[in-house]
Every structure is written in C-alpha cells, then in structure tokens.
Design an enzyme around this catalytic site. Structure first.
Site, short mmCIF file in Angstrom:
data_model
loop_
_atom_site.label_atom_id
_atom_site.label_comp_id
_atom_site.label_asym_id
_atom_site.label_seq_id
_atom_site.Cartn_x
_atom_site.Cartn_y
_atom_site.Cartn_z
N ASP A 67 0.53 -1.02 0.03
CA ASP A 67 0.04 -0.26 0.30
C ASP A 67 0.94 1.38 -0.32
O ASP A 67 2.05 1.06 -0.19
CB ASP A 67 -0.64 -0.17 1.54
CG ASP A 67 -0.33 -0.36 2.60
OD1 ASP A 67 1.04 -0.56 2.45
OD2 ASP A 67 -0.59 -0.75 3.44
N ASP A 134 -7.52 -2.15 14.01
CA ASP A 134 -8.99 -2.73 13.58
C ASP A 134 -8.87 -3.88 13.19
O ASP A 134 -10.11 -4.06 12.10
CB ASP A 134 -9.09 -0.97 12.92
CG ASP A 134 -8.71 -0.38 11.69
OD1 ASP A 134 -7.70 -1.85 11.69
OD2 ASP A 134 -9.31 0.05 11.49
N HIS A 136 -7.37 -4.38 10.14
CA HIS A 136 -6.41 -3.89 8.83
C HIS A 136 -5.68 -4.86 7.54
O HIS A 136 -5.00 -4.58 9.08
CB HIS A 136 -6.51 -2.24 8.56
CG HIS A 136 -5.56 -2.00 9.47
ND1 HIS A 136 -6.03 -0.34 8.88
CD2 HIS A 136 -4.24 -1.78 8.64
CE1 HIS A 136 -4.26 0.01 9.53
NE2 HIS A 136 -3.92 -0.50 9.16
N GLU A 141 -9.56 -1.70 6.00
CA GLU A 141 -10.06 -1.39 7.27
C GLU A 141 -11.51 -2.76 6.88
O GLU A 141 -11.87 -2.42 5.96
CB GLU A 141 -10.53 0.51 7.03
CG GLU A 141 -9.38 0.70 6.18
CD GLU A 141 -8.71 1.27 8.11
OE1 GLU A 141 -9.20 0.71 8.70
OE2 GLU A 141 -8.36 2.71 8.07
#
Ligand code: GLP
Length: 241
Positions: A67, A134, A136, A141
C-alpha cells in the site's frame, strides 16, 4: 493455519527473516509482497544482516508493497516509498521493486496497472502482512469486500489516530486516503505470513484468529487461505487461549 509463538520481538524478526530467506534460497526469482509499519522493522534489519553475510541474495527477487498513502510523493519522509528505501532498499539490491504511486494523476488507472504488474511477474509467492488495531491488512479497513482488488480506500479514524505517530502526532497531517492491494489480491498470493507483536495487538489478533471469519475483521479472511502462517510474540498471543 500455522501459528508460531515466540518469546519476544527479536525472535519474531529472526523467525520471519529466516522464513523469507529460505523461500528466496529455494526460488531465486521469488516475488515477495512487503509491508510497512513498525512491526516488520526488525525483520528488515535481520534480512539486511543476513544479506551482508551472504546468507541470502535478493538480486533476482521482485517485490510488491501492499500500500501507499494518496497524495504523498515518493520522497516525502512519511511515504511508504521512502520508508522502504530507508529501511530496506538502500541496503539491499533487489531486481525490481513496486510500490503503488499515491501521486498518480489517475488513481483508478494506477490500481489497474499495479494489478497487471503483479500478474506480469507471475503473481506473488509470499506476502508479508502486519495487522492494524482495527484488523486491517494493507489498508483494507473493516468492511472491505473479500473480492476487492487494488483500489483507493478511505482510512478509518482509528488508523489515522494510530498512524499519526509517524506524522509528529499530528492527525491532521495523516492522509485520509490510500492505495492498497485488495483482499482478493492478497489472498491470491501463494503464501501469506502475518506478523504481530506487543500487548496492544493481543485483542485484534484473538479476534482475527479465533473469532468469526468476517469482512468486519479483514485479517480474519486470511484464514480462508490454504497456506497461511502467523508469527506472534508472546504478548500479542496472550488472548489466544
Ligand atoms: C499501517 C499499514 C499496514 C500495517 C499497519 C500496522 O496502517 N498500512 O500494512 O500492517 O500499519 O502497523 P504497525 O506494524 O506499526 O503496528
């Protein structure tokens, strides 16, 4: 799923580096998926050390990063491009490295291009992944579709808060969007290796590995992969039971 629990961060970095080196030794032109964040830093250090001692040679290896932030240039100190340069590529010579371009004039086209480059190199052999608090993976996400491909995503508040530490703790400086390999792109890698350390990751690690396999916890989707290894230190594994 194969879960390896080691004592501490040093052992984790060592274990993961050895796995990568072993894969490179058995396939010199390995296509290696790489991750950023603080978790893989020790692994990169160890790989550099091994390479300097001629225990592994990355000369024929091609890498694809997961990413990149949208809007940061390759030389911005907070870009993942710069991170990789600083922590790995400045000291290790690989054949070719790919990182999505967060400044591409047409981001949708950049995503298609990234997918086609991965395909052109025969797909990813081994994908290294960290995990966000979270759940991810990459920047996928919670709620990301399990059939998503490389795309532009909006970052969640918790991710912006967590990643602000790399931006002088100034949340307003953290980009709101990123380019990320999709879940399906990641799951197409022939092997996936998730790494996590520290007590702050214990809860999400337990949800990802023991809770339901759900798009609400993107890392849990890795359990659908037939060759999935997790390397944890004791602190991150404490809630696994
Ligand atoms: C970022 C990256 C992820 C990484 C995560 C965890 O958001 N996009 O790929 O896994 O951070 O980072 P850390 O290793 O610093 O906990």
């Amino acid at each position: 799923m194969n879960v390896i629990v080691v004592d501490d961060y040093m052992q984790l970095s060592d274990t993961v580096a050895k796995i990568i080196a072993q894969r490179v030794q058995s396939k010199k032109d390995l296509v290696l998926g790489l991750a950023t964040g603080s978790t893989p830093l020790g692994m990169y250090q160890e790989l550099i050390h091994m390479s300097k001692n001629n225990r592994v040679n990355f000369g024929q290896v091609t890498t694809f990063n997961l990413d990149e932030y949208v809007g940061l240039s390759a030389c911005d100190p907070q870009s993942y491009c710069r991170f990789m340069q600083e922590h790995f590529f400045d000291q290790i010579k690989v054949k070719r490295s790919f990182i999505p371009n967060g400044l591409a004039p047409n981001l949708a086209y950049e995503c298609l291009l990234y997918e086609s480059e991965i395909k052109r190199y025969g797909g990813i052999d081994l994908q290294i992944l960290g995990i966000g608090r979270d759940g991810h993976i990459g920047f996928n996400e919670p709620g990301s579709a399990c059939n998503s491909r490389t795309c532009v995503v909006q970052l969640d508040d918790i991710t912006i808060r967590d990643n602000a530490r790399f931006f002088n703790n100034d949340r307003s400086r953290v980009p709101r969007q990123a380019l990320t390999m999709g879940i399906e792109t990641i799951l197409e890698a022939r092997e996936c290796l998730l790494i996590a350390n520290g007590a702050h990751k214990a809860d999400i690690v337990a949800r990802a590995l023991r809770g339901p396999v759900t798009e609400s916890v993107p890392a849990s989707l890795l359990r659908n992969h037939k060759s999935f290894t997790v390397v944890l230190d004791k602190a991150a594994a404490i809630s696994l039971g």
